[in-house]
Design a protein around this motif. Sequence first.
Motif, PDB file in Angstrom:
ATOM      1  N   SER A 165      -2.712  -2.351   4.584  1.00 35.10           N
ATOM      2  CA  SER A 165      -2.738  -2.446   3.411  1.00 35.10           C
ATOM      3  C   SER A 165      -3.151  -3.880   2.512  1.00 35.10           C
ATOM      4  N   LEU A 206      -6.905   5.937  -7.663  1.00 35.73           N
ATOM      5  CA  LEU A 206      -6.771   6.012  -6.147  1.00 35.73           C
ATOM      6  C   LEU A 206      -6.136   7.270  -5.625  1.00 35.73           C
ATOM      7  N   CYS A 216      -2.111  -1.759  -1.266  1.00 36.37           N
ATOM      8  CA  CYS A 216      -3.666  -0.454  -1.136  1.00 36.37           C
ATOM      9  C   CYS A 216      -4.117  -0.788   0.113  1.00 36.37           C
ATOM     10  N   PHE A 257      -2.476   4.208  -2.205  1.00 40.92           N
ATOM     11  CA  PHE A 257      -1.705   3.399  -2.940  1.00 40.92           C
ATOM     12  C   PHE A 257       0.070   3.280  -2.546  1.00 40.92           C
TER      13      PHE A 257
END
Lengths: 448, 547
Positions: free
Chosen positions: A367, A395, A425, A430
Motif C-alpha cells: 500500500s 475505493l 491505499c 483502502f
Amino acid sequence: MNAMGVRWTADQVLALAPDDASRRAGSKLGTAGPWSGTGRGEGAVWGRCKGSGRVPYRTVVDTTGPAYLCECPSRKFPCKHALGLLLLQASDGAAIEEAAAPDWAGQWLTARRGHAESAVRKSGGGAAGGPADPEAARRRAERRAARITSGAEELEQRLADLLRGGLAAAEQPGYGLWEETAARMVDAQAPGLAGRVRELGAIPGSGPGWPVRLLEECALTHLLDRAWLGVDRLPAPFATTVRTRIGLTAPAEGVPVRDHWLVLAQYDAADARLTTRRIWLHGTTSGRTALLLSFGAAGRAPRLALPVGAVLDGELTPHAGSGRLRAEPGEQFVPVEGPAAPPPGGPVGAALDAYGRALREDPWLDSWPVTLSAVVPARAEYGWQLADADGREALPLTPAAQSRPGLWRLVALSGGAPVTVFGECGHRGFTPLAAWSPETPGETVPLI
Amino acid sequence: METDTTIPTAGAVLAEDGFWEELVTSALLGTDRRAPAGLAVAPGGDLPGALLDAAALHTVRRRAGLRPGPAVTPPERAPEDPRGPLPGAARRRLDQLLAGRAAPSPAGRRGAAPDLAELLPQWLALANELGYKAPAAALPALLDAARARTDLRPQALQLAGPRGLWLARLNPEWRFALRGAGAGGSLPDPGDREAVRALWDEGLFAERVALLAAVRTRDPAAGLALLASTWTTERAEDRLMFLDSLRAGLSGADEEFLEAALGDRSRNVRATAAELLSALPSSALAGRMAGRAVTCVGLDRTAESPTIIVEAPHECDTGMQRDGLAATPPAGRGERSWWLGQLVEAAPLSCWPRRFGGRDPEEIVALPVADDWQGELHAAWCRAAVRQRDAAWSRALLGSPATPPATGPGTSSLAERAQLLSTLPQEERALWVASFIAAHGMSEAFQLLGVCEVPWAEPLGGAVIDALDIAREAGSYPWSFSGVMGLAERCLAPEAARQLESLTARPDEAEDVSPGAGGYWSEAFQRLVSTLRLREAMRAELTEPAL
C-alpha cells in the motif's frame, strides 16, 4: 523559539498510551489527588505519584522528546503515571506550576539533553558513527550475504517444489512447509524472507480466492529471491529496496528534513515475537509524508509515541529504499501551536495512480500513503467504500478496516457529506487512518 | 475506459485475462500434472520458475493498473443540528469519560481516583441543559455507552441528536436508539394534528406511547381525546400502558373517561383507572371511597381521651370491586384489614379533618388508635399521602426527624419515608434529611438521600460530611458507607471540597480502631475531594464562554 511551553491536549496524551488499559489507568491518575511535588519548566513536567506502595513514584516527562522516566516497575511505556501527569497538566492549566526542577528530575533531563546534543554534534561531524574496524565489518557483511544467498536458493527450491505438486496441497492439514521454512530463513539471517513465508502460511484456506492470492504472493516472493540473487547487477536505488525487503535495513543516511510535522496516525501491529508501531507524519511545509517505525519486544509497547493531531517541530532523516518513506526522528521533537490542516489530497483515482507509480520503485509494496480530499463513506453490496464527492468513482475499504470501530467514527464524522481522509491505499483496498471534517479542519480524528 | 474498471478487491482478476486463469489452474494442480498453455520456458529454465516469473509480472502489472470501482448511491445526508459545538476542554472531557466508561472500578477497594463512569450521567445532563450537540466523532462511543447502560439512554440520545439517529440507522448494534425515539425528534410536533393522527393510527406501539406522552404534556385534553378516539379497539396490555400516560396532567377533565374505564374488561386497567381517580380528591370515586372509609374509621368519644376506633369492612361488594378494590388478599393477610387498607388508601385525605372534629393532619396522626389498628391505618395514610402528593399529611406522617424511626408515627419503612419526603418541597426535604442524619447517623440515610435535589443544599451537605467524620472517628471501615460515599461523590456541592480537604490526611493509628481504617478513610476522602474537584472542572469547562 520558545515552543516548549505548549501544553499537550488530553487527546494527544491519550494517543500516547500503549494500550486501552494504560489509557484508562492514566485517566484515573489525571487528577490532583494522587500527586504531590509537581512542577514544570523548560519543556519538562515532573511530580510524585502516590501508588499502592508507601513511597510515591517519582515521574518526569520531557515533552520535547517526548521521553519518560518513572520509578514504577511497569513495563508499559509510557507508564500510567507519566500519562496521568500529562493529563493533569492538560486538563487543568493551573494544576502544575512553573518551578525549578528538583535534583532527581534535573539530573535525568540534563543527561538526556546532553546526550541529544552530542548525538547532533556527532551526526554533524560526518565521520563519527562508523564502525571501529571497517575490514572486519566488511567480512561480517559478506558472511551474512552468503548465508542469505543460500537461504534464498533454498526458498526458491521449496517454491518450485510447491508449484510442481500444486498449491492445493498447501490446504491439507499438517502441511508443515511454512513454519519450518520460516525458521530456515531466520537461520539464514533474512528476516524479510522469514516474514514473507509466515504470511504465505496464513493464506491457504483463508476464504474464497485463496489460491489466486497464494500464487500472487508466491510469485512476489520468488521475484524477491531472484532480485537478491542478482542484486549486484541491479541499479543502486533498486538494490537498496531489495536489501531492505530482505531484511538488511539501510541506515538513515539521507539529507535530514526539518519541518513542522503533523502526526497523522499511530498504530501497532503485534505478532508473537514483536510489536511494530507505525507513525505517519506529514511535513506541513515540505509536503513530505514520512513513516516512523518503532519496535517493542513481545508484549511491550515500542518506545516512540507521538500524539495524533499534534504538530511537532523537528528533524527527520530518511532511509534509502522502498520509496524513501521511512525516516528516523531526531532527538528533539517540540510541539508547536498552529492550525493542523489536513494534507492536500485528491480523488480516489489519483490515489490508485500514486500506488501504481510507487510500485515501479518497489514492486513488493502492499500500500501507499495517500490523502483523499473529498470522499463520502457509503455502503455497497460488498462492504464499505469511499466515493468521490461527484459520485462516480470509489475505493473499497480493506476487509480489516471494515471491522474496526474507526469505521463508525469516519461515518459519523461524514454524516453523508464529503470529508478528507488519510490512509493507506493498496491492492487490498483502502485503510482509513485519519479524517478531517470541513467544519473542523484543524481537528485530526484518528480512525485506528 | 469502461471495460478497464474493476473493483480492486483481493484476488480480483481481469475477466478477459485467460492466460492468468491458465497460470492459476496449473499452479493449483501442480506443473507436474498440467503445464500451462502458452507459457514459454527459457532454455535451461524450469517450468515452476517460469510460471512464477509470469505470475509475478502479471501480479505487479495488475496492481499497478488498478482502477477505482463505481460509486454506489451515497447515504442520505444527516439532518442539520443547529445546536452549538462543545467547548474544546469539554469535548476532551467527554472522550475521557466515554473511555473510562468501559473500565468499572474493580470490586472492593476503590482507590483514591474518581469513578469516571459515575460522572457521565451528570455530565450529559448538564451538556443537554446547556444545549450542546455531541461532536460527530464521539457519536459511536456515545451510542455504545447508551447501548450498555439503559440509564444513560435518554440523555445520551438527546446529546447525540439527529446525527446520532442517522448513524444508529446504519448499524444494527444501535437499533435500540430507534425504539421509542422519544428524545430523538422523529415524533411529529404535538401540535401538528394530521401528523399526530397518522402516527397514532399507524405507528408502532412504542412510537404511539411516546406520541401520547408528548401530546399529553403539551395539551392534556388533546391527549385524552386522542386516546378516547381508539380506546375500544386497543388491546388490553396497550390500554394499560396508554392509561398510565394520563398520570401526567391528570385533572378533573379526565374523570368521565376514567369512570368509564372502571367498567373495563381487564382487571389491571380497572385498577389503574381507580388509582388515578382516587388521586383526584374531587372525583365521584374519591367521594364514594370517602363515604366508605369514614364509616370504618371514627372517633371513640366514650374513651377517656379521644381515640380512633376502626371497624374494618365486613364484605367487599361489587361496587367496591368496581371502584378498584381487590377482593382477595395476598397469602397471609386477613380479608378485612386488606379491604380497609385499600379503602383508606383510596379515600381523599381531605375527608379526615372533618371526621375528626376539625383536627389537622398532625393532630390526627398523634391520636391513639384502638385495638392495634395503628400500623394498618397509618400505613394506608402514608400510601394515600404519596398518591395524592399531599405535603401536609406527609409532613405529619414523617414526624420529627429526630424521633427514632421505629417509634415515630407513620411508617418505619425507609422506602416509604423516602416516598413521603418526595412530596415535600426540595428545601424542606434537605432540611429534614439533614436533621435525620444529625440524629441517627448515616447507616439508614441512603434511600432518603436519594430523593434530595443535586447538588445537596446546606445544611444537608454539612450534615453528611459530619456524619462521615463521626463514623471515621468511631473506627469503622469506609466501605460500610460505600453507598453514601458514592452518593456524596455525585451529589455534594463542589464547594464542599474545601471542608473535606482536612479529612484527607492519613491519621496516626489509634489503638482501639479497626486496623488500617485510617488509611482507607483518607483514601476515600481523597477520592471524594478529587471527584468534587473534577465535577467543578467539568461544570467550568461546559459553561466557559465559547471562543
